[in-house]
Write an enzyme that holds these catalytic residues in place. Sequence first.
Site, PDB file in Angstrom:
ATOM      1  N   GLY A   1      -0.829  -3.706 -10.921  1.00 36.90           N
ATOM      2  CA  GLY A   1      -0.666  -1.847 -11.157  1.00 36.90           C
ATOM      3  C   GLY A   1      -0.088  -2.166 -12.674  1.00 36.90           C
ATOM      4  O   GLY A   1      -0.645  -3.487 -13.666  1.00 36.90           O
ATOM      5  N   ASN A   2       0.475  -1.279 -13.339  1.00 40.90           N
ATOM      6  CA  ASN A   2       1.248  -1.276 -14.248  1.00 40.90           C
ATOM      7  C   ASN A   2       2.469  -0.318 -14.790  1.00 40.90           C
ATOM      8  O   ASN A   2       2.504   0.086 -13.524  1.00 40.90           O
ATOM      9  CB  ASN A   2       0.762  -1.152 -16.180  1.00 40.90           C
ATOM     10  CG  ASN A   2      -0.472  -0.256 -15.946  1.00 40.90           C
ATOM     11  OD1 ASN A   2      -0.113   1.138 -15.605  1.00 40.90           O
ATOM     12  ND2 ASN A   2      -1.617   0.539 -15.076  1.00 40.90           N
ATOM     13  N   ARG A   3       2.737  -0.216 -15.737  1.00 40.87           N
ATOM     14  CA  ARG A   3       4.242   1.128 -15.214  1.00 40.87           C
ATOM     15  C   ARG A   3       3.935   1.924 -15.183  1.00 40.87           C
ATOM     16  O   ARG A   3       5.392   2.553 -15.860  1.00 40.87           O
ATOM     17  CB  ARG A   3       5.009  -0.092 -15.935  1.00 40.87           C
ATOM     18  CG  ARG A   3       5.995  -1.549 -15.215  1.00 40.87           C
ATOM     19  CD  ARG A   3       6.265  -1.932 -16.947  1.00 40.87           C
ATOM     20  NE  ARG A   3       8.185  -2.160 -16.807  1.00 40.87           N
ATOM     21  CZ  ARG A   3       9.117  -2.355 -16.044  1.00 40.87           C
ATOM     22  NH1 ARG A   3       8.953  -4.430 -15.920  1.00 40.87           N
ATOM     23  NH2 ARG A   3      10.347  -1.886 -16.165  1.00 40.87           N
TER      24      ARG A   3
END
Length: 400
Positions: A201-203
Amino acid sequence: MNIVVGVTGGIAAYKTVHLVRLLIKAGHEVTVIPTENALRFVGAPTWESISRNTVTTSVHDDVAKVRHVAIGQAAELVIVAPATANTIAKITAGLADDLLGTTLLATTAPVAIAPAMHTEMWRHPATQANIQTLRERGVSVFGPDEGELTGGDSGPGRMLEPEEIVDAALALLDPQDLVGMRVAVSAGGTREPIDPVRFLGNRSSGRQGVALAAEAAARGAEVDLVAANIADDVLAEARHPRIRVRGVGTAAQLGEAMTDAAASADVVIMAAAVADYRPAAPSDQKLTKEAGLLDRIDLVENADIVAGLAASRPQSQTIVAFAAETLSDSEERRERARRKRERKGVDLLAVNLADAEHGFEKAENAIEIIGEGGSVVGMADGSKRHVARALWDAVQKTRR
Ligand code: CTP
């Protein structure tokens, strides 16, 4: 923006302290004008410290500066909260025996009032006739709410909550320049499953995309918001009758939903952070270290969604992509952005600076908008709503 807050003599005046704070926090310049009676509930020092401006009730103070008309002339918005039955009657009659009265007569800015009084006073034909007259003159009347009133009665008469008043009042100033337009906005970050408990995932929190959707709806557009893994409290900002939300998880799902939404959209904005790669063979069982299954995860590349949309776009559709950059050298950053804009085939590329103060998971954002020929066609630094405003302005400029 220059905002005047008139405060009149009701117990709800204490809530107006919070209202003024909200306006100051949003970056507005606020002049508070209490009536004499309002000062019995909340004193001048409170208003002065909270608004960071001097406070007076009288037309005879500071006469050299002609404050009795100057404040009204300079105002871009006037909010009277609480508005008592007495003040409503005075405004309707056009009385000018104090600074609030003269200001209201001198202003050409939009005026909003938030009535607060006992139910009987609100329902009295005199008050109702006054309210009717004010509405006909273009005054916006917010509330009152139903609920418990001072003294234990209950019924309509309670002042709306400060947040509601501020939102409704600021919306009076929204340009309605996107009426009749359909827009598709993606927001959030995709999650690519590795196994049932893990993902790549990412932020991205989705805040910027949600602000873009909310701003578009406020300006009159019909909005499809494709939301990838956005927390409920962030998504709450997109609650609007003209916003339809579709929740998605992976890049593939986001691609499908955006392709569908884009088919009938005048503008497409890809604000979502899409994973460039996904695990080639996600496992339906949890992978364990013991079995040595976590040492290596094979990846395959995801399709570039925005490039695909741009390649097969309907005529006259405007497409905007985002690029998060950590390069601090602005020339290098722009050069990369120019290449990315060309590569993706989009009209505008909004480059956001992902550093300690800006970007992912932060309330603030800073963007530079790259347009035709790689030129910088817009810039914004501030709240994500402020940035959203600037981006819609740039979209409108390129469509003209
Ligand atoms: N994007 C997309 N599909 C992908 C990846 C990204 O549509 N598979 C979109 C994003 O929503 C964003 C834009 O492309 O609007 C920018 O993505 P970015 O990751 O910065 O671009 P890349 O082409 O991946 O370039 P880089 O090598 O800089 O990561």
